[in-house]
Enzyme design. Sequence first.
Site, PDB file in Angstrom:
ATOM      1  N   TYR A   1      53.105  49.910  83.195  1.00 28.63           N
ATOM      2  CA  TYR A   1      51.988  50.422  82.395  1.00 28.63           C
ATOM      3  C   TYR A   1      52.366  50.510  80.919  1.00 28.63           C
ATOM      4  O   TYR A   1      51.639  50.011  80.046  1.00 28.63           O
ATOM      5  CB  TYR A   1      51.576  51.798  82.913  1.00 28.63           C
ATOM      6  CG  TYR A   1      50.441  52.441  82.146  1.00 28.63           C
ATOM      7  CD1 TYR A   1      49.141  51.959  82.251  1.00 28.63           C
ATOM      8  CD2 TYR A   1      50.667  53.550  81.321  1.00 28.63           C
ATOM      9  CE1 TYR A   1      48.093  52.546  81.543  1.00 28.63           C
ATOM     10  CE2 TYR A   1      49.632  54.144  80.620  1.00 28.63           C
ATOM     11  CZ  TYR A   1      48.343  53.637  80.741  1.00 28.63           C
ATOM     12  OH  TYR A   1      47.314  54.226  80.039  1.00 28.63           O
TER      13      TYR A   1
ATOM     14  N   SER B   1      47.545  53.192  74.484  1.00 30.43           N
ATOM     15  CA  SER B   1      47.924  54.532  74.937  1.00 30.43           C
ATOM     16  C   SER B   1      49.177  54.946  74.186  1.00 30.43           C
ATOM     17  O   SER B   1      49.925  54.092  73.694  1.00 30.43           O
ATOM     18  CB  SER B   1      48.199  54.505  76.447  1.00 30.43           C
ATOM     19  OG  SER B   1      48.849  55.693  76.872  1.00 30.43           O
TER      20      SER B   1
ATOM     21  N   LYS C   1      50.670  48.412  77.742  1.00 30.54           N
ATOM     22  CA  LYS C   1      49.965  49.094  76.662  1.00 30.54           C
ATOM     23  C   LYS C   1      50.627  48.805  75.309  1.00 30.54           C
ATOM     24  O   LYS C   1      49.948  48.739  74.281  1.00 30.54           O
ATOM     25  CB  LYS C   1      49.907  50.600  76.934  1.00 30.54           C
ATOM     26  CG  LYS C   1      48.971  50.967  78.078  1.00 30.54           C
ATOM     27  CD  LYS C   1      47.550  50.515  77.807  1.00 30.54           C
ATOM     28  CE  LYS C   1      46.584  50.931  78.891  1.00 30.54           C
ATOM     29  NZ  LYS C   1      45.191  50.490  78.621  1.00 30.54           N
TER      30      LYS C   1
ATOM     31  N   ILE D   1      44.365  63.082  78.307  1.00 36.03           N
ATOM     32  CA  ILE D   1      42.940  63.377  78.208  1.00 36.03           C
ATOM     33  C   ILE D   1      42.463  63.978  79.528  1.00 36.03           C
ATOM     34  O   ILE D   1      42.710  63.417  80.601  1.00 36.03           O
ATOM     35  CB  ILE D   1      42.125  62.108  77.890  1.00 36.03           C
ATOM     36  CG1 ILE D   1      42.638  61.458  76.604  1.00 36.03           C
ATOM     37  CG2 ILE D   1      40.646  62.437  77.792  1.00 36.03           C
ATOM     38  CD1 ILE D   1      42.565  62.335  75.373  1.00 36.03           C
TER      39      ILE D   1
ATOM     40  N   ASP E   1      31.316  47.976  84.528  1.00 35.36           N
ATOM     41  CA  ASP E   1      32.307  48.655  85.362  1.00 35.36           C
ATOM     42  C   ASP E   1      32.239  48.044  86.755  1.00 35.36           C
ATOM     43  O   ASP E   1      31.170  47.604  87.185  1.00 35.36           O
ATOM     44  CB  ASP E   1      32.027  50.163  85.421  1.00 35.36           C
ATOM     45  CG  ASP E   1      33.252  50.975  85.820  1.00 35.36           C
ATOM     46  OD1 ASP E   1      33.836  51.632  84.940  1.00 35.36           O
ATOM     47  OD2 ASP E   1      33.628  50.932  87.017  1.00 35.36           O
TER      48      ASP E   1
END
Length: 262
Positions: A154, A141, A158, A187, A36
């Site tokens: 985005y 996603s 995806k 989520i 990360d």
Amino acid sequence: MRFAKKNSLVTGGGGGIGSATVERLALEGATVYLMDKSVSSVAETESVLKDKGIVVNTFVGDVTQLEDLEKIYGLIDRECGGVDIVVNVAGGSRAGYVTTLDPDEWDELYALNMKSTINSCRLAVKQMTRKGQGSIVNMSSISGLRGDPGWGAYNSQKAAIINFTECLAWEVGQHGIRVNAVCPGPIASKRMIGTLPAGGGFQDAYDQACAIGRMGRPDEVASSIAFLASEDASFVTGVHLVVDGGLTARTGQPIVPPVGEN
């Protein structure tokens, strides 16, 4: 344990779905490397896991930088003989209409969501091919399944991850390597909750949009990732597994109570 003697790498492992995946793989016996770019997120995740008796290997690095990916893959190769499992969680989103989002922002998101996944997979395949087996799970996603106004960058990236996953699955299947993707819905991670406007009722709206009446938890996505990474999914490759509490199971039309019979 399903992942005993398996070496795994989780990018974006410093929070939310990433850290839940790190924990799940470690609990099932894997040697886990967490990558990360956030020093604080890595330290926090490492501390939380240590309190649970879980020890993982941490690496602070930026997935958009090829040299950082090469470093972590090189480290795993030297210490363990290469990766068996790779979960590419690292990614990000940014709102903006197609005609107004700055081209540089499109490039930044592409580097984070798509290019990093491609580069990680290329490095993973090299080591897995040598070992004659492996499993890769990419993070897509439900946004990659449909269009949403204001989220063109985005959603399109995806969607590209799903197609890329299908292509790669066919290219490397003969080497004993499986490649799949997960498509989470809403989520309730700290990151997602933190992005919702306060007082707008958005969390309630997400809860109501799911057939089971609530947002998902990071550990529920991690369970699906663990399934795809494991030998329980030995005949599963090139798929995108939707984990969304039923959100995409309906058309989105207004719900009108049925009257009489059709």
